[in-house]
Design an enzyme around this catalytic site. Structure first.
Site, PDB file in Angstrom:
ATOM      1  N   ARG A  88       6.014 -16.051  52.385  1.00 16.08           N
ATOM      2  CA  ARG A  88       6.114 -17.501  52.221  1.00 16.08           C
ATOM      3  C   ARG A  88       7.324 -17.895  51.380  1.00 16.08           C
ATOM      4  NH1 ARG A  88       0.913 -19.191  53.935  1.00 16.08           N
ATOM      5  NH2 ARG A  88       0.369 -21.228  53.153  1.00 16.08           N
ATOM      6  N   ARG A 127      -8.194 -31.070  61.220  1.00 19.00           N
ATOM      7  CA  ARG A 127      -8.614 -29.673  61.329  1.00 19.00           C
ATOM      8  C   ARG A 127      -9.886 -29.432  60.519  1.00 19.00           C
ATOM      9  NH1 ARG A 127      -4.479 -24.701  60.443  1.00 19.00           N
ATOM     10  NH2 ARG A 127      -4.659 -25.021  58.209  1.00 19.00           N
TER      11      ARG A 127
HETATM   12  P1  AMP Z   1      -2.848 -20.893  54.441  1.00 18.98           P
HETATM   13  O1  AMP Z   1      -4.245 -20.753  54.919  1.00 18.98           O
HETATM   14  O2  AMP Z   1      -1.941 -19.806  54.951  1.00 18.98           O
HETATM   15  O3  AMP Z   1      -2.273 -22.272  54.682  1.00 18.98           O
HETATM   16  O4  AMP Z   1      -2.875 -20.687  52.849  1.00 18.98           O
HETATM   17  C1  AMP Z   1      -3.644 -21.527  52.012  1.00 18.98           C
HETATM   18  C2  AMP Z   1      -3.084 -21.469  50.591  1.00 18.98           C
HETATM   19  O5  AMP Z   1      -3.152 -20.112  50.112  1.00 18.98           O
HETATM   20  C3  AMP Z   1      -1.629 -21.858  50.453  1.00 18.98           C
HETATM   21  O6  AMP Z   1      -1.459 -23.257  50.347  1.00 18.98           O
HETATM   22  C4  AMP Z   1      -1.256 -21.122  49.167  1.00 18.98           C
HETATM   23  O7  AMP Z   1      -1.786 -21.772  48.028  1.00 18.98           O
HETATM   24  C5  AMP Z   1      -2.008 -19.811  49.313  1.00 18.98           C
HETATM   25  N1  AMP Z   1      -1.205 -18.775  50.029  1.00 18.98           N
HETATM   26  C6  AMP Z   1      -1.474 -18.212  51.246  1.00 18.98           C
HETATM   27  N2  AMP Z   1      -0.547 -17.308  51.575  1.00 18.98           N
HETATM   28  C7  AMP Z   1       0.353 -17.292  50.541  1.00 18.98           C
HETATM   29  C8  AMP Z   1       1.557 -16.576  50.293  1.00 18.98           C
HETATM   30  N3  AMP Z   1       2.052 -15.671  51.175  1.00 18.98           N
HETATM   31  N4  AMP Z   1       2.214 -16.824  49.134  1.00 18.98           N
HETATM   32  C9  AMP Z   1       1.740 -17.705  48.223  1.00 18.98           C
HETATM   33  N5  AMP Z   1       0.622 -18.429  48.408  1.00 18.98           N
HETATM   34  C10 AMP Z   1      -0.083 -18.221  49.548  1.00 18.98           C
END
Ligand code: AMP
Length: 217
Positions: A88, A127
């Protein structure tokens, strides 16, 4: 296959990853799913990640790299993996490059799923996600509602709106994406791994990825 799915929150990375796992048994690795599981289980990792996630901020790189270093060495990754929501940030991408070199693993492709911001906002606010952390099936109240309102078709658990899918947190997550994650597109272009896909349907994205992998094989 070994690939990274890039794209803003709501671009459809999770749905595409789930379709791809059915093709050759590659595993989906979603750092968001892992973190939500840890928060719900109340583990040390979950306690450290919770506040960042609720605010729509990124969890610190060192925590994420700790998770991924362990996860990529688990036996089910031998058949291949689909990284969904990781890396990310540029430091995560650089650390991943070092880690993959160390493990002797080569990526096939990095697919960037492009969706206009307005469509993303539309999708995220509608969603819904299964609350069972080992399921986390994704629904949409307009285009793909569960058969019984509020109940997961797959496991029967309640289907909910995530804490980080309030209007405020969504807007923060999108800003964070454009500031910290979008630069990865150029990073992977320079690595010669980038595939840009702008198909509106997940099946179209899957086809484009399969064609690219077949062409490169
Ligand atoms: P997601 O379901 O991928 O949208 O992730 C939900 C939340 O988890 C994000 O908004 C971040 O707070 C955290 N998160 C998930 N993947 C990462 C990553 N690779 N690096 C940092 N934070 C992450």
């Amino acid at each position: 296959m070994r690939l990274i799915l890039l794209g803003a929150p709501g671009a459809g990375k999770g749905t595409v990853a789930k379709l791809l796992t059915q093709i050759d048994g590659s595993v989906q690795i979603s750092t968001g799913d892992i973190l939500r599981g840890a928060v719900q289980a109340g583990t040390e990792l979950g306690k450290q990640a919770d506040a960042y996630m609720k605010a729509g901020d990124l969890v610190p790189d060192d925590l994420i790299m700790g998770i991924m270093e362990t996860r990529l060495q688990e036996p089910d990754c031998a058949k291949g993996f689909l990284l969904d929501g990781f890396p990310r940030t540029i430091p995560q991408a650089e650390a991943l490059k070092v880690l993959l070199n160390k493990l002797g693993i080569k990526l096939d492709v990095v697919a960037n799923i492009e969706v206009p911001r307005e469509e993303i906002l539309n999708r995220l606010t509608t969603r819904r996600t299964c609350s069972n952390t080992s399921c986390q099936a994704i629904y949409n109240v307009r285009s793909n509602p569960p058969k019984v309102a509020g109940v997961c078709d797959k496991c029967g658990s309640p289907v909910i709106q995530r804490d980080d899918e309030t209007d405020e947190a969504i807007s923060k997550r999108l800003d964070t994406y454009f500031e910290k994650t979008a630069p990865l597109i150029e990073f992977y272009r320079q690595e010669g791994l980038l595939l840009v896909v702008d198909s509106p349907a997940s099946e179209g994205v899957v086809d484009a990825i399969q064609q690219r992998i077949a062409a490169g094989a």
